[in-house]
Scaffold this motif. Structure first.
Motif, short mmCIF file in Angstrom:
data_model
loop_
_atom_site.label_atom_id
_atom_site.label_comp_id
_atom_site.label_asym_id
_atom_site.label_seq_id
_atom_site.Cartn_x
_atom_site.Cartn_y
_atom_site.Cartn_z
N GLN A 142 69.95 70.01 32.43
CA GLN A 142 70.65 71.20 32.85
C GLN A 142 70.81 71.25 34.37
OE1 GLN A 142 67.90 73.93 30.93
NE2 GLN A 142 69.38 74.36 29.31
N HIS A 197 69.28 70.36 25.71
CA HIS A 197 69.57 70.54 27.13
C HIS A 197 70.92 69.91 27.48
CE1 HIS A 197 65.44 71.84 27.43
NE2 HIS A 197 65.08 70.73 26.81
N GLU A 222 75.98 71.07 32.63
CA GLU A 222 77.06 71.99 32.96
C GLU A 222 78.30 71.22 33.42
OE1 GLU A 222 75.53 74.59 35.95
OE2 GLU A 222 73.74 75.10 34.79
#
Length: 261
Positions: free
Chosen positions: A8, A31, A34
């Protein structure tokens, strides 16, 4: 070929964007990175089969980058390739974060991969040494940086976080598993305080190298800090121009320095 095992945060995308050729983007569930399309996700219980898949794809290098919480291992869901790794998993579960990462790196190397750090895959993310802002640190800030060196050694020996906030010769806050930005957000007004961040002494730079970015700078401004001190060669910066712009506008410094021995 390089594969990123992306966790992340903003760092995985920054590393991927800085690579000369697009790496294979992978993620340990749950996880997800982005702003990055994931080519393959996997569970810790299928790590052995995942590594076999990477080899078949021609991957020779692996970079672990981004935040990942220590996973829970469901023994009944291990595939047969991962069962062979079970003794190493059990050793890792008994270790602190640094020890567990070293075991994971050993597993990857034992499977025939070269493990590289994010700063090796994207060296421009390491800032140059020196004061990078218009404002220079003062005498009190220099003293805070030296105390930060001592606190960093202490926190590293106890496998604690990689950052702290120092003011008037005292530690106002220490980073925990919530991270640096959360530590800053929890502060009340700390006018004149200094954010200090460094890798843990003796840390393997191929995993969990600390990182700061614009959000860190904005938090330091809101908290009323006087500046940010980073260890040279040990802390990466995401979107450094935006970070410096925010600090310059508020009159804070960014100092990248060699730690005292």
């Amino acid at each position: 070929m390089l594969a990123l095992i992306a966790g992340q945060g903003a760092l995985p995308r920054a590393v991927a964007d800085a690579c000369p050729e697009r790496p294979l983007i992978c993620a340990l569930e749950p996880h997800m990175p982005e702003g990055l399309a994931v080519d393959r996700s996997f569970r810790i219980e299928t790590l052995g089969s995942f590594l076999h898949w990477l080899r078949k794809r021609g991957v020779t290098r692996i970079c672990m980058v981004g935040r990942v919480a220590r996973p829970e291992i469901r023994l009944t869901q291990l595939d047969w390739r991962t069962v062979l790794m079970l003794p190493a998993f059990r050793r890792a579960l008994k270790r602190g974060d640094d020890g567990a990462l070293r075991i994971v790196i050993g597993l990857l190397e034992g499977a025939g991969f070269e493990v590289v750090g994010a700063h090796e895959a994207a060296p421009d993310l390491l800032p140059p040494s020196g004061v990078l802002t218009q404002v220079q640190p003062g005498a009190a800030d220099i003293g805070a940086a030296r105390l930060g060196d001592q606190v960093s050694r202490e926190q590293g020996a106890r496998d604690f976080g990689q950052a702290c906030v120092i003011r008037d010769g005292a530690v106002l806050a220490r980073e925990d598993e919530a991270g640096t930005d959360a530590m800053i957000d929890s502060l009340e007004a700390a006018a004149g305080g200094v954010l200090y961040k460094a890798e843990k002494p003796g840390q393997d730079h191929r995993a969990d190298l600390p990182v700061v970015g614009p959000r860190t700078a904005e938090g330091a401004v809101r908290a009323g800090l006087s500046g940010i001190v980073l260890s040279a060669g040990g802390v990466m910066t995401v979107d450094r121009p935006a970070m410096i712009e925010a600090l310059d506008a508020a009159g804070l410094f960014l100092w990248v320095r060699e730690r005292d021995a």
